[in-house]
Enzyme design. Sequence first.
Site, PDB file in Angstrom:
ATOM      1  N   THR A   1       0.759  -1.157   0.030  1.00  0.00           N
ATOM      2  CA  THR A   1       0.196   0.055   0.045  1.00  0.00           C
ATOM      3  C   THR A   1       0.774   1.229   0.158  1.00  0.00           C
ATOM      4  O   THR A   1       2.196   1.116   0.429  1.00  0.00           O
ATOM      5  CB  THR A   1      -0.932  -0.004   1.214  1.00  0.00           C
ATOM      6  OG1 THR A   1      -1.632   1.237   1.202  1.00  0.00           O
ATOM      7  CG2 THR A   1      -0.207  -0.091   2.576  1.00  0.00           C
TER       8      THR A   1
ATOM      9  N   CYS B   1     -21.695   9.102  -6.038  1.00  0.00           N
ATOM     10  CA  CYS B   1     -21.199   7.796  -6.502  1.00  0.00           C
ATOM     11  C   CYS B   1     -22.255   6.598  -6.701  1.00  0.00           C
ATOM     12  O   CYS B   1     -22.532   5.980  -7.677  1.00  0.00           O
ATOM     13  CB  CYS B   1     -20.119   7.261  -5.475  1.00  0.00           C
ATOM     14  SG  CYS B   1     -18.420   8.018  -5.635  1.00  0.00           S
TER      15      CYS B   1
END
Length: 417
Positions: free
Chosen positions: A201, A363
Amino acid sequence: MLQSYLDALIQEGVLTVRIGANRTYRFGRPRLDRPDLDIAIRIDSLWTAFKIGAQPYLHFGEAYTDGKLTVEKGTLWGLIELIGINLPNAPKRGRFARWLHGFRNWLPVHSPDTSRRNVAHHYDLSERLYRLFLDEDMQYSCAYFRCPQASLEDAQIAKKDHIADKLFLTPGQSVLDIGCGWGGMALHLARQAGVNVTGVTLSTEQLAVAEQRALEPSVNARVRFELCDYRLVSGLFDRIVSVGMFEHVGLAGFDGYFQTVADRLKPDGVALIHTIGRRGKTSGRSAWLDKYIFPGGYIPSLSEITDSVEKSGLFITDIESLRLHYAETLRHWRMRFEANRAEIEALYDERFGRMWEFYLCFCELGFRYGDLMVFQIQLAKKIDTLPITRDYMMPQASARVAEPVQPDVMPAAARTG
């Protein structure tokens, strides 16, 4: 411009718009079956109305975030749903997307530093924020609803099981998790299938949480997490999984991304890429989301993905389109966000609360009424690595590993440089 735009857009339901103190406009017609689609908003000034009319995909969200557009009757979701139901009437946007795709080879690829800054903007926010609206495992991607009544927790477990089935795992295999988030997928695969997982990450906040979770005795020897750009990972892996990360690569980086996946897979390797995607020629970028929520993001069409996969030499062995699953996921997130709104605004402020409320509603609009969906794309280096039918992907397949697998040492080939 705004009046002309709304005249064309709002055909079903009613939208009343008050601008300043003296101007009121009414658009659409009532729907007897949906009395809730009667929404009234107030825009603070003609200047704000002009900006929304000139560039609605940026300034509509900005006006709501800044408190210059308020909902006086109904809710923000009611307003967004009214727009969604009427979305087929909206002016089409496609020319820019086609132009952008044509010039993709001349676009700049996100550098590791740029990618790190983009990730920090969103994912290095408070861990507490995400715990207030995500499931217990902190899965920040589309869930998989095997039935409409499933809870968010059950649907996220089903998503992880579904991905595990598609990876066709064997105990002891090495897995690379590109964009591992808070570690939930890596930990799930290690527990359920006895594989060794390296998660990478670029978020320092996510890394801290993931490393803490990896201290659990049942997975400690099988899972490791690193702060590392996926392009800098070394070694070969039996499997690669990437959930909700490809959207951050950027159009110019697609070829390099799939080449990296191919380079990191062993000869009999398999990859599963889970990404938001879009239908057709609409734009892969949102001006408001790019500015406020996901800088540098780009939503791919399936043709853009397959074009880059073919260049990498990988076989596409399966594609599944999850159509309304993310709409339902976002509905759960939105409801949990609203239930914890006071605590979230205490962490940040009211403006942040409005911005994230708009983000979640906007969204959901895209997935419920627009052109967005989720693609799960399975890839392999050889055409005969996987079974020739999809039976192994069915729900009962996740019960293959019945006995718990004892921890052992992760092989050196699964470690990154």
